[in-house]
Design a protein around this motif. Structure first.
Motif, PDB file in Angstrom:
ATOM      1  N   UNK A 224      19.544 -23.084  -6.222  1.00  0.00           N
ATOM      2  CA  UNK A 224      19.765 -21.673  -6.523  1.00  0.00           C
ATOM      3  C   UNK A 224      20.119 -20.931  -5.228  1.00  0.00           C
ATOM      4  N   UNK A 225      20.840 -19.828  -5.365  1.00  0.00           N
ATOM      5  CA  UNK A 225      21.334 -19.082  -4.212  1.00  0.00           C
ATOM      6  C   UNK A 225      20.322 -18.083  -3.651  1.00  0.00           C
ATOM      7  N   UNK A 226      19.391 -17.621  -4.483  1.00  0.00           N
ATOM      8  CA  UNK A 226      18.452 -16.588  -4.043  1.00  0.00           C
ATOM      9  C   UNK A 226      17.008 -17.024  -4.309  1.00  0.00           C
ATOM     10  N   UNK A 227      16.094 -16.362  -3.641  1.00  0.00           N
ATOM     11  CA  UNK A 227      14.674 -16.646  -3.867  1.00  0.00           C
ATOM     12  C   UNK A 227      14.282 -16.283  -5.298  1.00  0.00           C
ATOM     13  N   UNK A 228      14.844 -15.201  -5.806  1.00  0.00           N
ATOM     14  CA  UNK A 228      14.566 -14.801  -7.187  1.00  0.00           C
ATOM     15  C   UNK A 228      15.059 -15.886  -8.144  1.00  0.00           C
TER      16      UNK A 228
ATOM     17  N   UNK B 267      27.185 -22.890  -3.036  1.00  0.00           N
ATOM     18  CA  UNK B 267      25.814 -22.740  -3.511  1.00  0.00           C
ATOM     19  C   UNK B 267      25.315 -21.317  -3.313  1.00  0.00           C
ATOM     20  N   UNK B 268      25.721 -20.695  -2.227  1.00  0.00           N
ATOM     21  CA  UNK B 268      25.326 -19.302  -1.973  1.00  0.00           C
ATOM     22  C   UNK B 268      26.392 -18.622  -1.132  1.00  0.00           C
ATOM     23  N   UNK B 269      26.411 -17.283  -1.215  1.00  0.00           N
ATOM     24  CA  UNK B 269      27.397 -16.503  -0.465  1.00  0.00           C
ATOM     25  C   UNK B 269      26.762 -15.702   0.670  1.00  0.00           C
ATOM     26  N   UNK B 270      25.462 -15.511   0.616  1.00  0.00           N
ATOM     27  CA  UNK B 270      24.698 -14.665   1.533  1.00  0.00           C
ATOM     28  C   UNK B 270      24.915 -13.170   1.263  1.00  0.00           C
ATOM     29  N   UNK B 271      25.538 -12.849   0.138  1.00  0.00           N
ATOM     30  CA  UNK B 271      25.676 -11.466  -0.325  1.00  0.00           C
ATOM     31  C   UNK B 271      24.802 -11.396  -1.570  1.00  0.00           C
ATOM     32  N   UNK B 272      23.754 -10.589  -1.544  1.00  0.00           N
ATOM     33  CA  UNK B 272      22.704 -10.659  -2.553  1.00  0.00           C
ATOM     34  C   UNK B 272      23.214 -10.465  -3.975  1.00  0.00           C
ATOM     35  N   UNK B 273      24.102  -9.510  -4.206  1.00  0.00           N
ATOM     36  CA  UNK B 273      24.601  -9.302  -5.563  1.00  0.00           C
ATOM     37  C   UNK B 273      25.378 -10.527  -6.027  1.00  0.00           C
ATOM     38  N   UNK B 274      26.251 -11.039  -5.191  1.00  0.00           N
ATOM     39  CA  UNK B 274      27.026 -12.235  -5.552  1.00  0.00           C
ATOM     40  C   UNK B 274      26.096 -13.425  -5.791  1.00  0.00           C
TER      41      UNK B 274
END
Length: 168
Positions: free
Chosen positions: A146-150, A116-123
């Protein structure tokens, strides 16, 4: 300062188009070029609001993440296979990218079907850009997934408005 090499991207797309047996996803309705263009535009749109997001890697992710997909159905392995395939094209199409950019690109490709997420913002922006295009298969992206707040914020926007904002 690195500038995205548009010519290499066009060469990559031509390379795939000439090898339909090796790259069946290229002509795919759900996972081909149109989807890749949407992922690119969604990713670039989100990157504008995310300091530190690497737009060059976002663009390459868009055109590589599904390139090794062999079926329209569920195919959990295609992300891992695409990440591994990056080594084959590292010194040709991707020669302008740094080792750090390649690492992030491989992480995003490998992760896009299994995390679900990588904790690397670009990824994470890549993952969200791909998910924002779920509408193409009749699925409304779930902000909670979603992986990011954006990405969460954009998943709340109606698709018609989202595509206008991304210039699709």
């Amino acid at each position: 300062l690195y500038m995205f090499n548009e010519e290499k991207l066009q060469q990559w797309l031509k390379y795939m188009s000439e090898r339909p047996d090796e790259f069946p996803a290229y002509v795919s309705w759900f996972h081909g070029v149109t989807h890749w263009e949407h992922v690119e535009k969604f990713g670039l749109m989100m990157a504008k609001e995310c300091p530190g997001a690497d737009t060059d890697v976002i663009r390459w992710f868009a055109y590589i993440h599904d390139c090794r997909r062999g079926t329209e159905g569920w195919c959990e392995e295609h992300g891992r296979i695409a990440a591994k395939f990056i080594a084959k094209i590292r010194n040709t199409f991707l020669s302008d990218l740094s080792d750090e950019q390649i690492t992030i690109l491989r992480l995003a490709c490998r992760s896009h079907t299994v995390k679900r997420r990588t904790k690397e913002i670009t990824a994470d922006i890549y993952l969200d850009a791909d998910r924002l295009d779920l509408y193409r298969v009749g699925i409304k992206p779930d902000p909670k997934l979603m992986a990011s707040e954006i990405g969460k914020r954009y998943a709340e926007i109606p698709y018609e408005e989202l595509t206008k904002k991304a210039k699709i």
